[in-house]
Design a protein around this motif. Structure first.
Motif, short mmCIF file in Angstrom:
data_model
loop_
_atom_site.label_atom_id
_atom_site.label_comp_id
_atom_site.label_asym_id
_atom_site.label_seq_id
_atom_site.Cartn_x
_atom_site.Cartn_y
_atom_site.Cartn_z
N TYR A 1 77.65 88.33 -13.43
CA TYR A 1 77.59 87.18 -14.47
C TYR A 1 78.72 86.10 -14.62
N ASP A 2 79.75 86.90 -14.60
CA ASP A 2 81.16 86.06 -14.58
C ASP A 2 81.23 85.08 -13.75
N ARG B 1 80.68 76.53 -15.38
CA ARG B 1 81.68 75.78 -16.17
C ARG B 1 82.16 74.79 -15.12
N HIS C 1 78.94 82.43 -14.39
CA HIS C 1 79.42 81.58 -15.81
C HIS C 1 80.53 80.65 -15.12
N ASP C 2 81.30 81.15 -14.15
CA ASP C 2 82.45 80.11 -13.46
C ASP C 2 81.89 79.01 -12.75
#
Length: 99
Positions: A79-80, A87, A83-84
Motif C-alpha cells: 500500500y505504501d 503522491r 501511495h507513493d
C-alpha cells in the motif's frame, strides 16, 4: 486485495488520459510486479490465520504471530508503494498547472 488492483487500474487510466506523462513505464511495471505478489501474500495471510485459529503451544503461537506481523508488514509495504505513486501523480498534475 482486489481494491489495490482497482486503484492501480484507475491510475493507469489516468496516466493514459494524460498522454502517459504522469507515471513512468518503469514505475508501472514495478507496481504491476508488486500487485502480482499480492496473491502470494494473501495465501500466506490465510495460512497464518488458519494456524492461529488452532490451539498451539506458546512458542508455536509466538512464531505464528511473528509470521503474521511480517505478512502485515508486506501488505503495508504494498500500500505504501501505491501511495507513493499517487503522491507522484498529484505532484506531476500540480506541476502541469503552472504551465
Amino acid at each position: 486485495m482486489d481494491n489495490i488492483s482497482g486503484v492501480f487500474e484507475v491510475l493507469k487510466k489516468v496516466n493514459e488520459k494524460n498522454n502517459f506523462n504522469l507515471i513512468s513505464d518503469q514505475i508501472l511495471e514495478e507496481e504491476l510486479d508488486n500487485i502480482n505478489d499480492l496473491a502470494e501474500i494473501n495465501d500466506k495471510l490465510t495460512h497464518v490465520l488458519l494456524c492461529l485459529s488452532q490451539e498451539q503451544e506458546r512458542e508455536d503461537l509466538r512464531n505464528k504471530l511473528v509470521e503474521l506481523h511480517l505478512v502485515i508488514a508486506d501488505i503495508e509495504w504494498q500500500y505504501d508503494q501505491l501511495h507513493d505513486i499517487i503522491r507522484q501523480v498529484i505532484g506531476n498534475l500540480a506541476d502541469g498547472l503552472d504551465d
